[in-house]
Motif scaffolding. Sequence first.
Motif, PDB file in Angstrom:
ATOM      1  N   VAL A   1       0.862  -1.194   0.000  1.00 10.90           N
ATOM      2  CA  VAL A   1       0.000   0.000   0.000  1.00 10.90           C
ATOM      3  C   VAL A   1       0.891   1.234   0.000  1.00 10.90           C
ATOM      4  O   VAL A   1       1.700   1.430   0.915  1.00 10.90           O
ATOM      5  CB  VAL A   1      -0.931   0.026   1.225  1.00 10.90           C
TER       6      VAL A   1
ATOM      7  N   ALA B   1      -6.911   7.986   2.437  1.00 15.97           N
ATOM      8  CA  ALA B   1      -7.282   6.854   1.588  1.00 15.97           C
ATOM      9  C   ALA B   1      -6.391   5.650   1.864  1.00 15.97           C
ATOM     10  O   ALA B   1      -6.873   4.525   1.999  1.00 15.97           O
ATOM     11  CB  ALA B   1      -7.210   7.257   0.114  1.00 15.97           C
TER      12      ALA B   1
ATOM     13  N   GLU C   1      -7.294   4.056   5.111  1.00 13.82           N
ATOM     14  CA  GLU C   1      -8.544   3.290   5.031  1.00 13.82           C
ATOM     15  C   GLU C   1      -8.324   1.960   4.312  1.00 13.82           C
ATOM     16  O   GLU C   1      -8.896   0.932   4.704  1.00 13.82           O
ATOM     17  CB  GLU C   1      -9.615   4.116   4.327  1.00 13.82           C
ATOM     18  N   VAL C   2      -7.495   1.955   3.269  1.00 14.83           N
ATOM     19  CA  VAL C   2      -7.153   0.692   2.611  1.00 14.83           C
ATOM     20  C   VAL C   2      -6.518  -0.270   3.619  1.00 14.83           C
ATOM     21  O   VAL C   2      -6.884  -1.452   3.704  1.00 14.83           O
ATOM     22  CB  VAL C   2      -6.199   0.937   1.421  1.00 14.83           C
TER      23      VAL C   2
ATOM     24  N   ALA D   1      -2.426   4.846  -3.463  1.00 16.25           N
ATOM     25  CA  ALA D   1      -3.265   5.901  -2.884  1.00 16.25           C
ATOM     26  C   ALA D   1      -2.466   7.193  -2.915  1.00 16.25           C
ATOM     27  O   ALA D   1      -2.088   7.748  -1.878  1.00 16.25           O
ATOM     28  CB  ALA D   1      -3.681   5.533  -1.465  1.00 16.25           C
TER      29      ALA D   1
ATOM     30  N   ALA E   1      -6.110   4.327  -6.710  1.00 15.30           N
ATOM     31  CA  ALA E   1      -7.170   5.079  -6.040  1.00 15.30           C
ATOM     32  C   ALA E   1      -7.199   6.535  -6.465  1.00 15.30           C
ATOM     33  O   ALA E   1      -8.094   7.280  -6.059  1.00 15.30           O
ATOM     34  CB  ALA E   1      -7.009   4.974  -4.530  1.00 15.30           C
TER      35      ALA E   1
ATOM     36  N   THR F   1     -13.860   4.966  -1.871  1.00 17.06           N
ATOM     37  CA  THR F   1     -12.440   4.842  -2.201  1.00 17.06           C
ATOM     38  C   THR F   1     -11.929   3.447  -1.852  1.00 17.06           C
ATOM     39  O   THR F   1     -11.874   2.550  -2.685  1.00 17.06           O
ATOM     40  CB  THR F   1     -11.594   5.908  -1.453  1.00 17.06           C
ATOM     41  N   ALA F   2     -11.555   3.253  -0.590  1.00 14.44           N
ATOM     42  CA  ALA F   2     -10.846   2.045  -0.197  1.00 14.44           C
ATOM     43  C   ALA F   2     -11.709   0.791  -0.285  1.00 14.44           C
ATOM     44  O   ALA F   2     -11.231  -0.277  -0.687  1.00 14.44           O
ATOM     45  CB  ALA F   2     -10.304   2.194   1.226  1.00 14.44           C
TER      46      ALA F   2
END
Length: 347
Positions: free
Chosen positions: A7, A14, A17-18, A75, A97, A320-321
Amino acid sequence: MTISVAVSGASGYAGGEVLRLLAGHPNVTIGAITAHSNAGSRLGELQPHLHGLASRILEDTTVENLSGHDVVFLALPHGASAEIAAQLPAGTVVIDAGADHRLQDASAWEKFYGSAHAGTWPYGLPELPGQREALKGATRIAVPGCYPTSALLALTPGFANNLLLPDDVVIVSASGTSGAGKAAKINLIGAEVMGSMSPYGVGGGHRHTPEIEQGLSNAAGEPVTVSFTPTLVPMSRGILTTATAKVRPQAGRSVTEAELRQAWVDAYDDEPFVHLLPEGQWPTTKSVQGSNHAVMQLAFDQHTGRVIVTCAIDNLTKGTAGGAVQSMNIALGLDETAGLNLQGVAP
């Protein structure tokens, strides 16, 4: 099946949150966690809610650090993803994203973003007609914008069923401040936001306008023109979108509200995350906070001949995530709901 995931942009909203969703995913091992200016920091200093990952040290966002994983989530700010994505192996599932790969029209990208178009990837909104098939086995996925997610979910059933006219679509969305990202901005500090609402991007200037038009035009099979106005509201997360369009007469007669409603029922009745609420119940952003769910309600204003659909999502999750993780699951043949079986938070 266990997959390794990296990530990037993990210090932002974002990216955080992912990571929150992936931390509860039964098929995921979290590998590299990267950032740019915050590289070298402990994740727990920047994302204190991610307790299980708090001791991890953020690495620099480089191709070398992101390579070697089954899936890479980007992100990153708009315009920053394309260069990195182009250097990652073709077999790696790359999920962007940002906006770099959402638009099909290069001229629209150049007009609204001011740089060269990086190309178009499969669109990560599986509830749209044909999108699940497009996502299966995909190794490059463009996550929709948060406003387009709510707007497209709200109106696509009407356009896909030839029930709406394409030239007078009006969409107004209210969003929490997290949609503007984590960077410090004077207009987003508490003293400016608390107890106040404000519009921005008025008059067709918001970057999500061409993305909304693209999605609705694809559903309608003809160009759809949208007037889109976003507003900022004093809450941290959530979007409430109100979308209206003129109803198209059918064989010389007026469409009934029951016929309109049936089109939305048929579109979403079997969806795990998108829900048409029972008649008389209207969406609230709080009911979907922290979840991958979208809730909506519609009404038919017979006086103006318009359908009105209100849709609520969490801009960081379904917007988003959550949409990114849902798309990853489909691409890899996993349970579509894996890592996403979260309900809203109340009160």
